[in-house]
Write a protein that holds these residues in place. Structure first.
Motif, PDB file in Angstrom:
ATOM      1  N   GLY A 146       0.799  -1.222   0.000  1.00 45.97           N
ATOM      2  CA  GLY A 146       0.000   0.000   0.000  1.00 45.97           C
ATOM      3  C   GLY A 146       0.826   1.263   0.000  1.00 45.97           C
ATOM      4  N   ARG A 181      -5.868   0.494   0.708  1.00 43.05           N
ATOM      5  CA  ARG A 181      -4.689   0.514  -0.178  1.00 43.05           C
ATOM      6  C   ARG A 181      -3.867  -0.766  -0.011  1.00 43.05           C
ATOM      7  NH1 ARG A 181      -2.506   5.010  -2.558  1.00 43.05           N
ATOM      8  NH2 ARG A 181      -0.390   4.386  -1.971  1.00 43.05           N
ATOM      9  N   HIS A 185      -3.350  -3.529  -2.999  1.00 37.35           N
ATOM     10  CA  HIS A 185      -1.985  -3.889  -3.411  1.00 37.35           C
ATOM     11  C   HIS A 185      -1.775  -5.399  -3.274  1.00 37.35           C
ATOM     12  CE1 HIS A 185       2.541  -2.610  -3.269  1.00 37.35           C
ATOM     13  NE2 HIS A 185       2.256  -3.370  -4.303  1.00 37.35           N
ATOM     14  N   LYS A 208      -8.934  -2.692  -7.245  1.00 35.93           N
ATOM     15  CA  LYS A 208      -9.763  -1.592  -6.729  1.00 35.93           C
ATOM     16  C   LYS A 208     -11.240  -1.956  -6.793  1.00 35.93           C
ATOM     17  CE  LYS A 208      -6.991   2.576  -7.581  1.00 35.93           C
ATOM     18  NZ  LYS A 208      -6.918   3.816  -8.377  1.00 35.93           N
TER      19      LYS A 208
END
Length: 220
Positions: A146, A181, A185, A208
């Motif tokens: 992240g 995040r 990732h 996402k």
């Protein structure tokens, strides 16, 4: 002064020349005819050289010298307050590939506040890690999930993927992290491990969407 000494002086001056092309040629000359007298100057220049291509040539020149002479000096550079000195020393150690440098790749370097230093540390770690210590390294690298922008995240994903399947349990655990995040990732890295041709941009955008829908990688 002998011709050899004259050539040495000329090369040393060339490494400090104001023109980057002259510095590049000087580094090439030094690497072509290695001489232990150049090692300190090469390392010194790595720490301050502004041009990427010259730094790459300086690194190449260092790899042409005996590792027994360069590695201890490069390890010393890892304690420098100058970020470029740390990152370039790490980069050079990864190119030399001498595992005696492994103990110097500390958690502090792997989490260095400077992105370039951290990225260089990640690459060096995956090259130098002793057999059997990959899971522990993967756990340390996962603490950086992240972090940063796309380029930094891609570097970390590549470092993790280089460690192989040992990263899977760690990535799956990270898909439940409270930080979106980190979840994104981790999912993107898992996708790249399974499908290296997918591309990081595609993997992160897919990740996402998965996070936005509230699904983990294990759920699909």
């Amino acid at each position: 002064m002998s011709k050899q000494d004259t050539d040495t002086v000329r090369a040393l001056r060339g490494l400090e020349h104001g023109n980057s092309s002259v510095r590049l040629r000087a580094a090439l000359a030094v690497g072509t005819t290695p001489d232990p007298r150049f090692i300190d100057k090469l390392i010194e220049r790595c720490a301050i050289e502004p041009e990427f291509y010259v730094r790459e040539m300086l690194t190449w020149a260092l790899t042409r010298h005996p590792a027994s002479m360069t590695v201890p000096k490069l390890v010393d550079e890892l304690r420098s307050e100058r970020a470029r000195a740390r990152s370039q020393a790490l980069h050079t150690l990864s190119k030399i590939g001498d595992r005696q440098a492994w103990p110097a790749i500390t958690r502090a370097l792997l989490a260095d506040a400077d992105d370039e230093v951290a990225r260089s540390a990640w690459r060096a770690a995956t090259v130098l890690v002793p057999e059997g210590e990959e899971p522990e390294l993967a756990g340390v690298l996962a603490t950086q999930l992240g972090r940063g922008e796309r380029e930094t995240q891609l570097s970390l994903s590549r470092a993790l993927i280089a460690l192989g399947e040992v990263i899977m349990p760690i990535l799956r655990a990270a898909t439940t992290d409270p930080d979106p995040r980190v979840r994104q990732h981790a999912i993107a890295t898992e996708r790249l491990l399974r499908d290296p041709d997918a591309g990081f941009e595609f993997a992160i955008e897919e990740a996402k969407r998965i996070v936005a829908l509230g699904r983990t990688s294990q759920e699909g």
